[in-house]
Every structure is written in C-alpha cells, then in structure tokens.
Design an enzyme around this catalytic site. Structure first.
Site, short mmCIF file in Angstrom:
data_model
loop_
_atom_site.label_atom_id
_atom_site.label_comp_id
_atom_site.label_asym_id
_atom_site.label_seq_id
_atom_site.Cartn_x
_atom_site.Cartn_y
_atom_site.Cartn_z
N HIS A 53 28.09 5.85 15.91
CA HIS A 53 29.60 6.12 16.46
C HIS A 53 30.29 5.11 16.83
CE1 HIS A 53 31.84 9.35 18.44
NE2 HIS A 53 32.71 8.54 18.43
N HIS A 55 34.56 3.24 16.27
CA HIS A 55 35.76 3.36 15.72
C HIS A 55 36.59 1.84 15.17
CE1 HIS A 55 36.74 7.43 16.98
NE2 HIS A 55 35.74 7.02 17.82
N LEU A 56 36.38 1.66 14.03
CA LEU A 56 36.78 0.16 13.22
C LEU A 56 38.07 0.16 12.91
CD1 LEU A 56 33.48 -0.81 11.51
CD2 LEU A 56 33.90 -1.02 14.01
N ARG A 57 38.94 1.26 12.81
CA ARG A 57 40.31 1.29 12.81
C ARG A 57 40.86 1.03 11.29
NH1 ARG A 57 40.40 4.69 17.06
NH2 ARG A 57 40.17 3.80 18.95
N HIS A 172 33.35 16.18 17.68
CA HIS A 172 33.90 15.80 19.19
C HIS A 172 34.09 17.41 20.03
CE1 HIS A 172 36.76 13.60 21.70
NE2 HIS A 172 36.66 14.55 22.16
N HIS A 230 28.90 12.23 21.94
CA HIS A 230 29.38 11.76 23.11
C HIS A 230 29.11 12.86 24.04
CE1 HIS A 230 32.95 13.41 21.66
NE2 HIS A 230 33.68 12.06 21.16
N ASP A 303 30.34 4.96 20.87
CA ASP A 303 31.85 5.33 20.71
C ASP A 303 32.95 4.23 20.94
OD1 ASP A 303 34.15 7.04 20.19
OD2 ASP A 303 34.01 8.15 22.35
N HIS A 307 41.63 -0.26 21.53
CA HIS A 307 43.13 -0.06 21.46
C HIS A 307 43.65 -1.44 21.99
CE1 HIS A 307 42.95 4.34 20.67
NE2 HIS A 307 42.09 4.46 21.82
O1 DOR Z 1 37.94 8.26 23.68
C1 DOR Z 1 38.06 8.19 22.44
N1 DOR Z 1 38.72 7.53 21.75
N2 DOR Z 1 37.32 9.60 21.97
C2 DOR Z 1 37.37 9.88 20.86
O2 DOR Z 1 36.79 10.87 20.56
C3 DOR Z 1 38.48 9.13 19.89
C4 DOR Z 1 38.37 7.48 20.27
C5 DOR Z 1 39.50 6.94 19.59
O3 DOR Z 1 39.54 7.25 18.27
O4 DOR Z 1 40.31 6.24 20.29
#
Ligand code: DOR
Length: 421
Positions: A53, A55-57, A172, A230, A303, A307
C-alpha cells in the site's frame, strides 16, 4: 550478471555466509565468489520487503512523487515490490494506464511495481471498472483507496466479480457521513483543541458492513476476498477477529504510523500528522500491536502518502491527509517493536505476510528463488535525515529520531536497486 554478497547472516542464524545471484535468481549459498562481490558488512539478509500500500502519485501528481522517486525511496527502505494506489490523476481505471505504469517502472531499476487498479470507474464508487481487462493488464488488486465505498451494492458486486477473477478487493474502511469533515480522531484531544473529530465508529461501522457483505457472499459459495487497509481502531480490529473466527476470507493491514503516533501529536496543530484514517489513541495503538502478535492483523503497510511541503504546511483544516515514510518503515518498526515482536515475526510481517494477503508465492532465499533480497544493518543507530530521502516528500514525523535496522543493500530481480553509500 553475477553478484556475490559476502559477510551476511540469515535471520535467526549467527553463521556468516555468502550468497551468489545469477540471471536474476539465487544461484546458491557459500559458493566460491564470482562476479561483482559486495560486502554485506555483517548485516542480516532477508527477502526484500513487500509494500502492499503506497501512493506513488503517477500519473498526474508528480509534484508530490513519481515512479522514479517513489520506487527509489522504496528500494532505499528495503522494499523489492510495491503495490501502488490508483487514486492518481487520471485514476488508474484503464488497462492502458496499468500497462504504461508497469512498463515505465520496469526500466527504472528500483523496486518492482505492481499497480492496484480502481474498483470503480474514476473511483466514483458507482460503476465497476473493467476488472477482467485490468487484471489482464497486470493489476495486482482492486481498490478505491483514498475514497470510501459508499455504495454498498456496488462494493458487493465488486467483491463478487473480483473474487470470480481470483483477485482481492481492498477497502479504505471509513463511513463518509460519520467521518464528515473530521480532521483528527474524535475524543478528548479533538475536543480540547476545538477541531472537528472523526470517530472510531466511522471505521468500525464500515468494517462491520463490509464483513457482512463478505459473509453473505461466502454463504452463497462466492470466492470474494476482502482486505481492510490501514486499520486504526481497537473496535474495528475486534470485528476483524470475529470475521476470522467465522472463517471469513477477510484480512487487514496496520500502518507503523498508527502504532507509533497518537492523536496527542495533533496538539502541535501540525498537518504533518494529518492522515486518513486519523492517528488514534494509545489504547488503540496498543491493541493493534496485540493484533500483530496474535495474528489477527495480517501484515504491515506504510500507506506512504507523499504531498508537497506547501500542501502539508497549510493549516489542519485545509491540508491533505497522508504521511510519507517508506524509507524508514523497517527501522522504525525494528527500533520500536523489534523486542516485542521478535525479528523473525517482524520480517514476516514485511515480507511473506503481505505476499499471503496478495495471494503471491512466499518470498524465499533458497537456491532457484527470484533474487529479491535486502541486507539490514541491525546494529548501527542513525538519525532520520529527510534531506537524504529519495522520496520527493523530504519531511516526516520521525525526523531526527535515532533508529537502527537500516537497509544496506536491496537487490531486486538480481540487480542492485539500492546500496547505502
Ligand atoms: O492519509 C491518506 N492519504 N489516506 C488515504 O487513504 C489516501 C492518502 C493519499 O492519497 O494522500
């Protein structure tokens, strides 16, 4: 290409050994040195970690992270395989995007990418994506992560369809109407700070709903498999325990941030601690650890949710949710919980356990196995230095903290994907 890694110890052994890797597989142990010789510096060797899990964006949010930075960060964290989340721009709901991601990642030489695809078109929760074609393109699983599945009937159809394809659906699990605009855990701390709270019931209620959907499909003989992402509350964990006791095909993961941080951190008003689901209470964190020990929690997942700094510097109400720390997840867990869990169990939670959840073959260090491995320095303490991160998110809640268990070397498919300089 042949590589020999010398001066390493296997988990649970005091014997110093060497391993030889050729053509992407483990050739054997303690053979005569050949090819490129790398000094394992007395480190402990384990199968490369598996991240179910992150996030590679990519596509579309590359100011936060991209495949190169995210997979390099993963390799530096000891990971050989990463399951990326589909809440990108556009959403990964099209087989062509899945194929493009795999193709691009395979040329980078870092961790291997296994993209998750969206369960529903545009992650809107209403109409199923073309699950069969997405599987055919190489999707590892289906999830609308980042969003909650409010339409229960669509989720049921998704579980049923994915199950018939032999695929898992991961969720989720938060009830959007209960969560509302909560920016942190609802409780005495949110009340003291005057911040809108997100109650534990938002998670527990959604987990209960989804378990009942699986129970019904299971009773009908359908192959639906649900994975809860999570998991953050003791109450939801009890529900998962109950589901397992009923023999239901339900698994769950917990994240190191929910084990090591609590809602008390929000007293700083720093959005670096804003995450969904939110940081909970110490009692919740304690119960998640119990769940890891007794097997009711199936695996660990970070997770990793990068950002930009500017986004996370906004105030708590406006900042996006997410904590990025794939580079330090193993050292964090080893330093904090190595004694409580034991090294063997901890390594399992980061390797074979996520493989079991995903339905993949068990990772192995035996001759003939795919050469995905990590050499861990369990002794040297080093402070967390975000400036050195390969991730674009060069900030983290654990900056400056002294940890041990840092990866020295990560090998993926028989090639060096990371080597500590
Ligand atoms: O905190 C989080 N950020 N929870 C998520 O389920 C998505 C993730 C995100 O994409 O930034």
């Amino acid at each position: 290409m042949t590589i020999t890694i010398t001066n390493i110890k296997r988990v649970g052994s005091d014997k110093t050994e060497s391993v030889t890797i050729e053509h992407g597989v483990i050739k054997g142990w303690n053979l005569p040195e050949e090819g490129q010789v790398l000094d394992g510096q007395g480190g402990t060797v384990a199968p490369a970690l598996i991240e179910p899990h992150a996030h590679l964006r990519e596509p579309g949010q590359t100011e936060k992270e991209d495949l190169a930075s995210g997979l390099a960060a993963a390799a530096a964290g000891g990971y050989g395989t990463v399951v990326s989340m589909p809440n990108t721009s556009p959403v990964v709901d099209d087989p062509a995007i899945v194929r493009a991601l795999i193709e691009k990642a395979s040329g980078l030489g870092f961790a291997r990418l296994k993209p998750a695809a969206a369960l529903t078109r545009g992650q809107q929760g209403e109409t199923l994506a073309e699950l069969g074609y997405l599987k055919g393109a190489g999707a590892a699983m289906f999830t609308d992560d980042g969003r909650t599945n409010e339409n229960a009937r669509t989720l049921r159809l998704g579980l049923e369809t994915a199950g018939s394809l032999g695929m898992i659906v991961s969720v989720h699990a938060e009830d959007a109407s209960l969560r509302a605009d909560g920016v942190m855990n609802e409780g005495p701390v949110s009340e003291a700070l005057g911040l809108p709270g997100n109650p534990a019931a938002a998670e527990a209620a959604r987990v209960a709903r989804d378990i009942e959907i699986v129970a019904e499909l299971h009773a009908q003989g359908r192959a639906a498999r649900l994975h809860i992402q999570h998991l953050s509350t003791a109450r939801a964990l009890d529900l998962v325990r109950g589901a397992k006791a009923r023999g239901l095909p339900v698994t769950c993961e917990v994240c190191p941030h929910h084990l090591t941080l609590t809602d008390e951190a929000l007293r700083s008003f720093d959005a670096i601690y804003k995450v969904a689901p939110p940081l909970r209470t110490q009692a919740d964190a304690d119960q998640l650890l119990v769940g890891l020990k007794d097997g009711s929690v199936d695996c660990l997942a970070t997770d990793h949710a990068p950002h930009t700094r500017a986004e996370k510097e906004r105030d708590l109400l406006d900042a996006p949710s997410g904590i990025a720390y794939i580079e330090l997840a193993f050292p964090l867990m080893y330093t904090r919980f190595g004694d409580a869990l034991g090294l063997e169990k901890l390594v399992d939670l980061f390797t074979a356990a996520p493989a079991r959840v995903m339905g993949w073959p068990a990772p192995s260090l035996d001759a003939g196995a795919v050469a995905d491995l990590v050499v861990l320095d369990l002794a040297t303490e080093r402070p967390v230095n975000p400036a050195e991160f390969k991730s674009k998110a060069k900030f983290t809640p654990w900056a400056g903290e002294t940890l041990k268990g840092w990866p020295l070397l990560t090998v993926v498919d028989g090639k060096v994907a990371y080597q500590r300089s």
